[in-house]
Structures are given as C-alpha cells and as structure tokens.
Design an enzyme around this catalytic site. Structure first.
Site, PDB file in Angstrom:
ATOM      1  N   ARG A 103       0.833  -1.205   0.000  1.00 55.78           N
ATOM      2  CA  ARG A 103       0.000   0.000   0.000  1.00 55.78           C
ATOM      3  C   ARG A 103       0.869   1.257   0.000  1.00 55.78           C
ATOM      4  NH1 ARG A 103      -2.177   0.717   5.932  1.00 55.78           N
ATOM      5  NH2 ARG A 103      -0.433  -0.173   7.041  1.00 55.78           N
ATOM      6  N   ASP A 134      -6.237  -4.231   0.922  1.00 65.02           N
ATOM      7  CA  ASP A 134      -6.828  -3.279  -0.021  1.00 65.02           C
ATOM      8  C   ASP A 134      -5.903  -2.142  -0.482  1.00 65.02           C
ATOM      9  OD1 ASP A 134      -6.639  -1.863   2.320  1.00 65.02           O
ATOM     10  OD2 ASP A 134      -8.796  -1.737   2.687  1.00 65.02           O
ATOM     11  N   ASP A 269      11.277  -6.673   6.994  1.00 60.56           N
ATOM     12  CA  ASP A 269      10.755  -5.797   5.937  1.00 60.56           C
ATOM     13  C   ASP A 269      10.546  -4.381   6.453  1.00 60.56           C
ATOM     14  OD1 ASP A 269       8.753  -7.374   7.392  1.00 60.56           O
ATOM     15  OD2 ASP A 269       7.295  -6.139   6.360  1.00 60.56           O
ATOM     16  N   ASN A 270      10.713  -4.198   7.763  1.00 57.65           N
ATOM     17  CA  ASN A 270      10.575  -2.853   8.322  1.00 57.65           C
ATOM     18  C   ASN A 270      11.912  -2.298   8.799  1.00 57.65           C
ATOM     19  OD1 ASN A 270       7.832  -2.775   7.843  1.00 57.65           O
ATOM     20  ND2 ASN A 270       7.298  -3.600   9.848  1.00 57.65           N
ATOM     21  N   ASP A 279       8.176   2.769   8.863  1.00 59.47           N
ATOM     22  CA  ASP A 279       6.932   2.052   9.117  1.00 59.47           C
ATOM     23  C   ASP A 279       6.420   2.270  10.531  1.00 59.47           C
ATOM     24  OD1 ASP A 279       7.146   1.129   6.534  1.00 59.47           O
ATOM     25  OD2 ASP A 279       6.186  -0.765   7.055  1.00 59.47           O
TER      26      ASP A 279
HETATM   27  P1  AMP Z   1       3.557  -3.836   7.867  1.00 59.68           P
HETATM   28  O1  AMP Z   1       3.450  -4.814   8.978  1.00 59.68           O
HETATM   29  O2  AMP Z   1       2.631  -2.655   7.982  1.00 59.68           O
HETATM   30  O3  AMP Z   1       4.961  -3.415   7.636  1.00 59.68           O
HETATM   31  O4  AMP Z   1       3.076  -4.576   6.548  1.00 59.68           O
HETATM   32  C1  AMP Z   1       3.548  -5.825   6.145  1.00 59.68           C
HETATM   33  C2  AMP Z   1       3.182  -6.082   4.717  1.00 59.68           C
HETATM   34  O5  AMP Z   1       1.762  -6.007   4.539  1.00 59.68           O
HETATM   35  C3  AMP Z   1       3.776  -5.096   3.721  1.00 59.68           C
HETATM   36  O6  AMP Z   1       4.079  -5.799   2.553  1.00 59.68           O
HETATM   37  C4  AMP Z   1       2.655  -4.128   3.499  1.00 59.68           C
HETATM   38  O7  AMP Z   1       2.742  -3.481   2.261  1.00 59.68           O
HETATM   39  C5  AMP Z   1       1.438  -5.038   3.556  1.00 59.68           C
HETATM   40  N1  AMP Z   1       0.224  -4.311   3.954  1.00 59.68           N
HETATM   41  C6  AMP Z   1      -0.077  -3.810   5.172  1.00 59.68           C
HETATM   42  N2  AMP Z   1      -1.278  -3.203   5.147  1.00 59.68           N
HETATM   43  C7  AMP Z   1      -1.755  -3.319   3.886  1.00 59.68           C
HETATM   44  C8  AMP Z   1      -2.956  -2.908   3.217  1.00 59.68           C
HETATM   45  N3  AMP Z   1      -3.918  -2.244   3.843  1.00 59.68           N
HETATM   46  N4  AMP Z   1      -3.055  -3.213   1.912  1.00 59.68           N
HETATM   47  C9  AMP Z   1      -2.111  -3.881   1.255  1.00 59.68           C
HETATM   48  N5  AMP Z   1      -0.978  -4.297   1.823  1.00 59.68           N
HETATM   49  C10 AMP Z   1      -0.796  -4.043   3.123  1.00 59.68           C
HETATM   50 MG    MG Z   2       6.111  -2.495   6.556  1.00 61.12          MG
END
Ligand code: AMP
Ligand code: MG
Length: 520
Positions: A103, A134, A269-270, A279
C-alpha cells in the site's frame, strides 16, 4: 509546483515487465510500475513547510490544487512513473516470502540542494504486492505516522520524513482490534520522503530466490548511491557495506532506547538499509519505564519486540541481512566477525548513551553498576521515563535526599511508593551524587547537557489518540498543535506545559493509547 525529478531507482534497476495491477509473485525485478488509485474527495489536512522547502517547494505550492492532486494520487507528476517495490521479510521470526509495497507507491525521486528524496504515498491503493489487503490506510494510522516521523526527526533519531497528510474521502473497512468488529473508518494518505525506502527485505527476497544477478545489481546500486564512500563494488566492499549497515542500524536503535520509542513490529521488511526508523505502525512510547512493554497487541504473548529486546532483535535482523548478502561474498568469516562484535558494541554504546542521560561526561568502571541499578529502581513502582530523566537534571549532588522530591512527579501511583522503595531510591541517589563528584561540569552545565538528550516532549500514545479522536470529528487543530510542539522536544515551552504530564488514567487501557494492533 516544480520539482527537479532525477529518477535513479527505476532507471538503473530491473523492472517487472508486467504492467497489469494484479497480485502476483514478481521475479527477477526490483519493482513494478503501478498507478495510484483516484480518490473520491481528497482533502489536505496538514503539510510540512519544512519538507516543502527541503524538496524545493514553497508554502504556496503546499496549498495548491496541483499539490493536493499529486499527493493524494489523483494526478501523476509530469515525466514520472510511479512504482511499488518488491521485498520479502521475516515477520515475527518466520520467513514470510514476498511482501512488497502493498500500500505504498513511490511517485518519483527529487533532487534539491544536493539531496535526493524519494517521494512515496502510503495508502494510495492496490499494487501487485497487496496480497489479500486493499492497499489503503485509515486516518488513525496516518495521523500516527505523520506526527511521529516528524517528532522522531526533531528528537535527532534517524527516520523517514513526512510531507503531507490528507483524507482520501473514501471509507475503509477495518477490524481495529481484530475482534470481529469491523467498521468503516475514514481513509487517508500520508506522503513520506526518504533518501531510500530500501529495506533488508529487498535483498532477502532476491537471495531467497537465488537470483544472485539481481541481488548484485541492487547491492551495487545501493553502494553507488547510498554508501558511495565505500567505492567500487567488490567482495571486500560488500563486507564493508554490511558493516556500515550494522553501524547505522545500531545507532538508530540506541536512539530508540534513549527516547523510549518502541517500534512494535521490527520485522526485516521494516528495517531500512539506511538505518532509518521506517513504518510507524503499532509503535508506542514508554510511559512507565518497563523493558517488557510492547504496544503491539499482536505481540502481547511473546513480546518479541518489547522495549528491552530491541537491540537483540536488531542483531537477529542483521543476521538475516548477512545471509542475504552471503551469495555475493561467499565467505562467512568477515560477516561473522562483524556480527560477533555487535553485542559488545551495543553494550558500549548503550552505556555511553545512558551516561549522557545521567549527565556523565567521563567514564568510570562503576557506571555499569550505577546504570543497572537505576534500571532496577525505575521498575519498583510505575515510573514515567520521560519525566524522570527530564527532572533528574534538577538534581544537586550536595542534596541527595532531595532526589525523590525532584522526580516524584514521575511516579504513577504515589501510594505504591513504600518506605522500602524510598530507601532504594535514596541509596541510588547517594551513589549518583558520589559519582557526580568525579565530574568537572557545574550543575548548570550538566543540566543543559542533560536537557539536550532527555526530551521534555514526546508523542505519548494518548496524545496521538486525542488528535485522532478530534480528526475523526473533523477538527484538525490538535494535529497542528502537536506537530509544532514536537518540533522543539528539548526546549522548555511554558505554554505547552500541559503536555509534560504522565499518561492520564483514562488512557491506561484505551485502544490506541496502551494497545495497538497492526490493523491500519
Ligand atoms: P507492515 O506490517 O505494515 O509493515 O506490513 C507488512 C506487509 O503487509 C507489507 O508488505 C505491506 O505493504 C502489507 N500491507 C499492510 N497493510 C496493507 C494494506 N492495507 N493493503 C495492502 N498491503 C498491506
Ligand atoms: Mg512495513
């Protein structure tokens, strides 16, 4: 609005040849072209004048229709091709395969005053990496990212920056606490900026697929543009590159410990390859000093990403990066040497940082015990970390018994401070007073120095929540007030003393204030 576009990432790295915006595994490529989603009724809520200027824009640009359209994804800057990056990652210790910018959409790279900035929208719609989600973001998480990244910058913590915060005008369905209660929330888009959004996971995904060619291209790219002091790529340079990433990562983590920031979701990934905080999801600020604390409810069972574990998790993550770089180096010895040195370096830097918080400029053998002892005493009863360290600068070595009165505002439950606890505190203050006798600074000088590392104002979890509650009702004043307050976190701001207080009781168990989920 005129930006000096200098795209490097998309010009120098392999692109996914498929242009369709469908979920897929993307191989032999670092990114996919993707167009942001048009929004129903975008509304700009806040713009950082400082970032406008860093990017070569004026305050007037920030209020223009063109700015609104670009930074909510409704129009594309001329001669640019937005894209989403491909990365993988270890989530909570397990390899999760391809993740990617699900996203986040990178708009372009801008060069201004010798500085390169990648501009990115968060919450601008689906990409090939959106998996089952989404691609959108809600107002609450966007306010948190917008305010916190700027607050961190002004605290002197390496971080990605934020340029703008906007409402999309679309509603987004979320199950905030993952308890089956789904509801619509206001959709929002943050635009953020950094020299690079590359993470450990960008390298990991290529190594996991044994795509050493693309891996080498990406590492060479990273060195050329972000670690150029290392010179021409070679096996030796790759080792030095790893060593530099270790240094930057550790530096960032020590800052987190200093200000009491808990990231909450330190998946690989963060983890930025530049050692920037990236993030801002279920992060939180320590209120009561508690190494076991994590703001992330998803992590409440094992507390993998608790405050006291952040330095260790940094090392764990660096091991994963070392594994990803190994195919280019083919020799484990140097990587292991660097990783083995981490623990000692981390301890030494942590001690130095804690010395600075105590106003100690010299190094003494007994400092380690003094600091360990303080960490114990701080946990005897819930004691606010920020208030404690800030008030400690008032301590006088001539009057150790005045220690408790000086810091007592930091105690959450005054009745809990028993005679035994008081004795322990007084003993610690006595040792601290003795230790200060070996210092050369005057009390005033020490106070000034301490106040430069112990912030008066941080983005307490409840403060962000108050701004979110108001914003959900259409009132954005508090966002602006906190944004400005947190630009001078080390200064006395007499008009804003109301933010130098412990977390209020109502916030102790309120969602968003003491517990947060990854839902955003
Ligand atoms: P995060 O834990 O926020 O770093 O996200 C982990 C993974 O999930 C990353 O690849 C983000 O891009 C994906 N992600 C988190 N929230 C969404 C969302 N609402 N729509 C699409 N991908 C998401
Ligand atoms: Mg992330």
């Amino acid at each position: 609005m005129k930006l000096n576009i200098v795209d490097r990432f998309i010009k120098e790295l392999p692109a996914d040849p498929i242009l369709e915006n469908s979920r897929r595994q993307v191989k032999n490529a670092c990114f996919s072209y993707v167009t942001p989603k048009k929004t129903a009724q975008p509304q700009m809520l806040h713009v950082s004048n400082e970032m406008l200027s860093a990017l070569g824009m004026s305050p007037e640009d920030g209020t223009s229709k063109a700015f609104l359209n670009v930074f909510t994804g409704n129009s594309i800057l001329p001669n640019t091709k937005p894209y989403a990056m491909c990365y993988g990652g270890h989530q909570f210790g397990n390899w999760a395969g391809q993740l990617g910018d699900g996203r986040a959409i990178n708009l372009a790279e801008v060069k201004h005053q010798q500085q390169h900035w990648v501009l990115q929208l968060k919450g601008a719609g689906e990409t090939p990496y959106s998996r089952t989600a989404d691609g959108l973001a809600v107002l609450r998480s966007s306010v948190r990212e917008y305010l916190c990244s700027e607050a961190m910058y002004h605290l002197g913590v390496p971080t990605t920056r934020a340029l703008s915060l906007a409402l999309s005008g679309d509603d987004v369905m979320r199950d905030m606490l993952y308890d089956g209660n789904r509801a619509y929330e206001k959709g929002a888009i943050v635009s953020r900026a950094s020299q690079s959004f590359l993470r450990f996971g960008n390298y990991q995904i290529l190594a996991s697929r044994q795509d050493n060619e693309t891996l080498k291209t990406l590492v060479d790219y990273t060195i050329k543009h972000h670690y150029s002091q290392l010179g021409k790529p070679s096996k030796a340079t790759y080792v030095q590159f790893f060593e530099a990433v270790v240094e930057h990562t550790l530096e960032m983590l020590i800052h987190w410990q200093r200000v009491g920031f808990v990231h909450g979701v330190m998946n690989t990934d963060n983890m930025s390859i530049l050692g920037q905080t990236i993030d801002y999801g279920p992060y939180g600020w320590l209120e009561g000093y508690d190494p076991q604390w994590t703001p992330n409810t998803t992590d409440s069972q094992f507390k993998r990403y608790r405050y006291g574990a952040q330095l260790d998790i940094g090392l764990w993550n660096l091991y994963q990066l070392a594994n990803a770089l190994y195919p280019l180096i083919e020799e484990a010895e140097d990587l292991e040497r660097i990783l083995h040195a981490y623990h000692e370096n981390a301890q030494a830097q942590y001690l130095d940082m804690m010395r600075s918080k105590l106003g100690l400029c010299t190094v003494k053998q007994k400092d380690k015990a003094l600091i360990a002892n303080l960490e114990e005493v701080l946990q005897l009863t819930e004691t606010d970390m920020t208030i404690f360290f800030r008030n400690l600068s008032e301590f006088s070595l001539e009057e150790p018994l005045k220690g408790i009165p000086i810091i007592k505002d930091a105690f959450y439950i005054i009745n809990e401070v028993s005679d035994v606890i008081k004795q322990k505190w007084n003993f610690w203050f006595k040792t601290y007073a003795e230790r200060l006798q070996h210092e050369v600074l005057t009390s005033d000088e020490r106070k000034t120095k301490m106040n430069q590392v112990n912030p008066k104002y941080v983005l307490r979890n409840y403060m962000a929540q108050l701004a979110i509650d108001d914003a959900n009702k259409g009132d954005y004043k508090l966002i602006d007030e906190l944004f400005n307050l947190l630009k001078q976190p080390y200064d006395e701001q007499p008009d804003h003393e109301k933010w130098f207080v412990k977390r209020p009781d109502w916030a102790r168990h309120k969602a968003g204030c003491s517990m947060l989920s990854c839902s955003s």
